[in-house]
Design a protein around this motif. Structure first.
Motif, short mmCIF file in Angstrom:
data_model
loop_
_atom_site.label_atom_id
_atom_site.label_comp_id
_atom_site.label_asym_id
_atom_site.label_seq_id
_atom_site.Cartn_x
_atom_site.Cartn_y
_atom_site.Cartn_z
N VAL A 25 0.84 -1.21 0.00
CA VAL A 25 0.00 0.00 0.00
C VAL A 25 0.87 1.25 0.00
N LEU A 26 1.93 1.24 0.79
CA LEU A 26 2.83 2.39 0.88
C LEU A 26 3.48 2.68 -0.47
N GLU A 27 3.94 1.67 -1.17
CA GLU A 27 4.58 1.88 -2.48
C GLU A 27 3.58 2.43 -3.49
N GLU A 28 2.35 1.92 -3.48
CA GLU A 28 1.32 2.44 -4.39
C GLU A 28 0.98 3.89 -4.07
N ALA A 29 0.92 4.21 -2.79
CA ALA A 29 0.61 5.59 -2.38
C ALA A 29 1.72 6.55 -2.81
N THR A 42 -4.55 13.91 2.24
CA THR A 42 -5.96 13.76 1.86
C THR A 42 -6.10 13.41 0.38
N ARG A 43 -5.26 14.01 -0.47
CA ARG A 43 -5.34 13.72 -1.90
C ARG A 43 -4.85 12.31 -2.21
N ILE A 44 -3.78 11.91 -1.55
CA ILE A 44 -3.27 10.56 -1.77
C ILE A 44 -4.28 9.52 -1.29
N LYS A 45 -4.85 9.76 -0.11
CA LYS A 45 -5.84 8.81 0.42
C LYS A 45 -7.06 8.73 -0.49
N ALA A 46 -7.54 9.87 -0.99
CA ALA A 46 -8.70 9.87 -1.88
C ALA A 46 -8.40 9.14 -3.19
N GLY A 47 -7.14 9.18 -3.63
CA GLY A 47 -6.78 8.58 -4.91
C GLY A 47 -6.54 7.08 -4.87
N VAL A 48 -6.11 6.55 -3.71
CA VAL A 48 -5.72 5.14 -3.68
C VAL A 48 -6.60 4.28 -2.78
N TYR A 49 -7.44 4.87 -1.94
CA TYR A 49 -8.13 4.07 -0.92
C TYR A 49 -9.00 2.96 -1.52
N SER A 61 -8.77 -1.52 7.59
CA SER A 61 -8.80 -0.36 6.70
C SER A 61 -7.92 0.79 7.18
N HIS A 62 -7.73 0.91 8.48
CA HIS A 62 -6.97 2.05 8.98
C HIS A 62 -5.48 1.93 8.66
N TYR A 63 -5.01 0.74 8.31
CA TYR A 63 -3.63 0.62 7.84
C TYR A 63 -3.45 1.35 6.51
N ILE A 64 -4.49 1.39 5.71
CA ILE A 64 -4.42 2.13 4.44
C ILE A 64 -4.31 3.63 4.72
N TYR A 65 -5.08 4.10 5.74
CA TYR A 65 -4.97 5.51 6.12
C TYR A 65 -3.55 5.85 6.58
N THR A 66 -3.00 5.02 7.47
CA THR A 66 -1.68 5.33 8.01
C THR A 66 -0.59 5.17 6.96
N ALA A 67 -0.78 4.24 6.01
CA ALA A 67 0.20 4.10 4.93
C ALA A 67 0.20 5.33 4.04
N CYS A 68 -0.98 5.90 3.79
CA CYS A 68 -1.07 7.14 3.01
C CYS A 68 -0.41 8.29 3.76
N GLU A 69 -0.57 8.32 5.07
CA GLU A 69 0.09 9.34 5.88
C GLU A 69 1.61 9.18 5.83
N ASP A 70 2.05 7.93 5.91
CA ASP A 70 3.48 7.62 5.80
C ASP A 70 4.03 8.06 4.45
#
Length: 404
Positions: A25-29, A42-49, A61-70
């Motif tokens: 997920v981190l690499e895709e983000a 916010t833009r990265i999360k909206a684009g890949v979630y 699901s919250h791992y996807i949020y934190t990966a986007c933050e990372d």
């Protein structure tokens, strides 16, 4: 705070599974942020979630949020390095993965820590060091965010973050003006000027001389050269000095219930100061003095203690008499910046650092009279001021006990 815990194979395998999916997920983000030229979380999360949620259905699901933050943090750091010419790749490379956790993914208590995984919650029981109990018993709170990293030998490296509510600033009873200089910091406490030596000049010049000796005839991209330059630790030494000075000044202000008065330095202060300086060595020293960093260190420490900070206009603080408002004419002494001058109207002598302190206090609203007389603090430094090294000051009980 870093905690290391050895866990059983089942727990380690569950966390390893999370790490694998989190990395993907981190690499895709990161790729999404690069292709869309954005570092916004916010833009990265909206684009890949949605896409990542379909790929990793079993991952909370919250791992996807934190990966986007990372990913947002990594991209922002990469852009800063790129602007400074210190990026060696075209995009951030994901080598080590430290998994970010929010309040939905982990729960803390003193017995054990639970972490959400694809196989349910797993539990680890760390042994807390003394420094943990020091913060915990002083009222610091455990933040809702945490991180962990997997290491060899079934070891989990867990990062706990402490936080504390900022105290409200009190109503000050007095003022402590602080004047920042290249090689020292001067403060005014109870009408007594004190000069705190930082030795920044020696650190800067010593680093520069050794840097030239290391790099002469060799490329700075050479691994051995970079290793030797890193060992010089110029930045670490200066950061240490700034933190110690900030702690000394803020603790003194807190104990006396005073407000700290600082110059409201403009952006790119060193660039303005060296504009008319022709001496290359002096330009280097001024540019690397980091006045704004010292000011920010004091403000940050003051916020921690709830000490009010007053920022005033820095213009002409060392060239105007605080009593008569007349110009101070400095006598040539062979240096780049003469230190002792004479008021055109009152004819009394003033030292550059002392007059700046009184002017800062006056601009902050201090109405107490400025002392005068042959033995008072506006006289030359031989009669009113003795410089002390920062190391000797830190070994004393209180800064107020320094003999002037």
């Amino acid at each position: 705070m870093k905690l290391r815990v050895r866990v059983d194979y089942k727990t380690y395998s569950a966390l390893k599974e999370v790490e694998k999916e989190y990395r993907e997920v981190l690499e895709e983000a990161i790729n999404y942020g690069l292709s869309n030229k954005t570092t916004s979380f916010t833009r990265i999360k909206a684009g890949v979630y949605r896409t990542e949620r379909e790929k990793h259905k079993d991952l909370p699901s919250h791992y996807i949020y934190t990966a986007c933050e990372d990913a947002s943090e990594r991209l922002d750091s990469f852009e800063k390095l790129k602007k400074r010419g210190r990026s060696y790749t075209e995009k951030p490379s994901v080598r080590r993965v430290t998994i970010h956790l929010d309040d939905h993914l982990w729960k803390f208590n003193l017995d054990r820590i639970s972490i959400s995984t694809m196989q349910g919650r797993v539990f680890i029981s760390p042994t807390f060091p003394k420094i943990f109990w020091r913060y915990y018993n002083k009222g610091w709170l455990i933040a809702s965010e945490a991180r962990f990293r997997l290491m060899k030998g079934n070891v989990v490296e867990f990062y706990v973050i402490f936080k504390r509510d900022e105290p409200k600033p009190y109503e000050p009873k007095a003022f402590i003006p602080v004047d920042l200089n290249e090689n020292s910091v001067s403060v005014l406490i109870n009408s007594k000027p004190l000069l705190l030596e930082t030795n920044t000049k020696k650190i800067t010049l010593g680093y520069e001389y050794r840097r030239k000796a290391i790099t002469t005839g060799r490329s700075t991209k050479d691994r051995e050269v970079r290793r030797k330059l890193k060992m010089l630790r110029e930045r670490n030494k200066k950061v240490d000095i700034r933190r110690k000075l900030a702690k000394l000044i803020v603790k003194e202000a807190f104990e006396s219930r005073s407000a700290i008065v600082l110059e409201d330095l403009p952006r790119r202060t060193p660039e303005h100061m060296i504009k008319d300086v022709k001496d290359k060595q002096l330009r280097l020293r001024i540019y690397r003095s980091a006045f704004s960093s010292m000011k920010n260190a004091i403000i940050e420490k003051a916020r921690e203690f709830g000490v009010p900070v007053v920022l005033v206009n820095p213009s002409y603080t060392s060239t105007v008499c605080p009593i008569h408002g007349a110009k101070i004419v400095y006598q040539l002494d062979g240096g780049h910046a003469p230190r002792v001058g004479v008021c055109e109207k009152g004819k009394e002598k003033w030292h550059r650092d002392v007059v700046a302190l009184y002017n800062l206090a006056k601009r902050a609203g201090d109405v107490s009279p400025v002392p005068l007389g042959s033995k008072e603090s506006h006289d030359p430094p031989i009669r009113w001021l003795r410089a002390k090294s920062l190391h000797s000051i830190m070994n004393e009980h209180k800064m107020i006990e320094m003999k002037v």
